[in-house]
Write a protein that holds these residues in place. Structure first.
Motif, PDB file in Angstrom:
ATOM      1  N   LEU A 118      31.062  42.384  37.612  1.00  0.00           N
ATOM      2  CA  LEU A 118      32.478  42.110  37.847  1.00  0.00           C
ATOM      3  C   LEU A 118      32.675  41.697  39.302  1.00  0.00           C
ATOM      4  CD1 LEU A 118      35.526  42.329  36.928  1.00  0.00           C
ATOM      5  CD2 LEU A 118      35.447  44.671  37.824  1.00  0.00           C
ATOM      6  N   MET A 119      33.279  40.532  39.532  1.00  0.00           N
ATOM      7  CA  MET A 119      33.534  40.112  40.904  1.00  0.00           C
ATOM      8  C   MET A 119      34.714  40.895  41.455  1.00  0.00           C
ATOM      9  SD  MET A 119      32.594  38.445  43.494  1.00  0.00           S
ATOM     10  CE  MET A 119      31.622  36.961  43.245  1.00  0.00           C
ATOM     11  N   VAL A 120      34.502  41.511  42.617  1.00  0.00           N
ATOM     12  CA  VAL A 120      35.485  42.380  43.250  1.00  0.00           C
ATOM     13  C   VAL A 120      35.873  41.797  44.597  1.00  0.00           C
ATOM     14  CG1 VAL A 120      35.864  44.675  44.235  1.00  0.00           C
ATOM     15  CG2 VAL A 120      34.630  44.440  42.079  1.00  0.00           C
ATOM     16  N   GLY A 121      37.157  41.615  44.823  1.00  0.00           N
ATOM     17  CA  GLY A 121      37.668  41.185  46.112  1.00  0.00           C
ATOM     18  C   GLY A 121      38.357  42.357  46.798  1.00  0.00           C
ATOM     19  N   ILE A 122      37.815  42.781  47.927  1.00  0.00           N
ATOM     20  CA  ILE A 122      38.298  43.991  48.610  1.00  0.00           C
ATOM     21  C   ILE A 122      39.249  43.592  49.741  1.00  0.00           C
ATOM     22  CG2 ILE A 122      37.597  46.121  49.759  1.00  0.00           C
ATOM     23  CD1 ILE A 122      34.666  45.332  48.797  1.00  0.00           C
TER      24      ILE A 122
END
Length: 332
Positions: A118-122
């Motif tokens: 899952l691509m996660v943008g923090i």
């Protein structure tokens, strides 16, 4: 007549062909109305969008909803909130079926045994001092411990005027924990004193962003053309605003004439029925909006306007590639 083939050499034409096959069709979803932070300048809470709908808690209904979204042609789900990681069962409804991106403050770590890629943008809003003012705590210490070295996570660094001259410190911190970073600018939706952009500051931050891309090309995911667009609010002689924004919810879009826009785009509230006006909020002044994704999309839907020259079309390709990388359609 100018064509793609006439404007690009073989190298750039190969890059063009790679992205031209993608046909990205995104929509945005409020996964929950709850959050474990309350950030000053968060459009979701400052516009009272958290009160617009009562969130759907029946997980099977989320699965059925995602199926209907896929039937509508969506092939990229962008999950926001609230804080999506508070509701992993709802994330899973999307993740099982289609490319999914999760925007998070990084306080709760995504379970990688459940969501391995899952691509996660923090989100990151500056150094410790700025984060404490705007978000109530320094989130980097927590989020960097949760995601250090994660190949499917990166920082969404929202730069504020207070960060001028200090951006490199944060880029270096991100580099040191083995993550990449995409830069965007704060839209000061709650009018926090000292956090609204002046023209001279926008010029200065553009130069600083350009320098970060030159100095940290393996860490910073960006393009200088994007920096120009986001800091000037202009593209091909046109000014960004309500009549130009591509990220307006399709069934609510009554603009006449309609601009170039994202096909079938909808921003859904957490009840899976209510639609929000656009990718941010109804209370935001479009003429001062600094939303990074909206400006990237503005470039992307206006390919023909960028076919005036080889350089202009190459700029368009770089922005499209950047978007595709940030949402995992092509590798870093």
């Amino acid at each position: 007549m100018k064509t793609v083939s006439s404007l690009l050499d073989s190298h750039w034409h190969d890059r063009y062909r790679r992205i031209s096959r993608l046909n990205i069709r995104s929509s945005i979803y409020d996964v929950t109305d709850r959050c474990n932070l309350r950030c000053k300048g968060c459009f979701f809470f400052s516009s009272n969008e958290h009160q617009a709908a009562s969130e759907e808690k029946d997980v099977p209904r989320w699965h059925a909803f995602v199926e209907s979204e896929m039937a509508r042609g969506v092939n990229l789900a962008i999950l926001i909130g609230g804080e999506p990681t508070l509701c992993p069962d709802r994330i899973e409804a999307f993740y099982r079926r289609l490319p999914t991106f999760c925007a998070t403050n990084g306080i709760v770590k995504v379970d990688r045994s459940r969501f391995p890629d899952l691509m996660v943008g923090i989100s990151l809003w500056g150094d410790a001092a700025d984060e404490i003012v705007l978000r109530g705590k320094d989130t980097f210490a927590i989020s960097s411990a949760n995601y250090a070295g994660d190949p499917n996570a990166y920082y969404l660094y929202t730069i504020t005027p207070k960060q001028l001259g200090k951006i490199e410190n944060n880029i270096r911190r991100i580099k040191d924990v083995g993550l990449k970073v995409h830069m965007q600018l704060l839209s000061n939706d709650e009018g926090v004193d000292g956090f609204s952009w002046r023209p001279d500051e926008l010029a200065a931050v553009r130069a600083e962003m350009d320098q970060m891309l030159d100095s940290y090309p393996e860490t910073v995911v960006s393009s200088k053309y994007y920096h120009r667009i986001i800091t000037t609010g202009t593209m091909c002689g046109r000014a960004f605003g309500w009549m130009e924004c591509p990220s307006v919810t399709d069934p609510l879009d009554k603009r006449d004439p309609r601009p170039k826009r994202l096909a079938n785009f909808i921003r859904w509230a957490s009840d899976l029925k209510t639609m929000h006006r656009c990718c941010t909020s109804e209370t935001r002044d479009c003429s001062t909006c600094k939303d990074g994704a909206a400006h990237m999309s503005w470039v992307m839907v206006n390919k023909r306007a960028h076919m005036a020259s080889s350089e202009s079309l190459q700029n368009w390709i770089e922005v499209y590639e950047m978007f595709a990388k940030l949402y995992r359609f092509i590798p870093w």
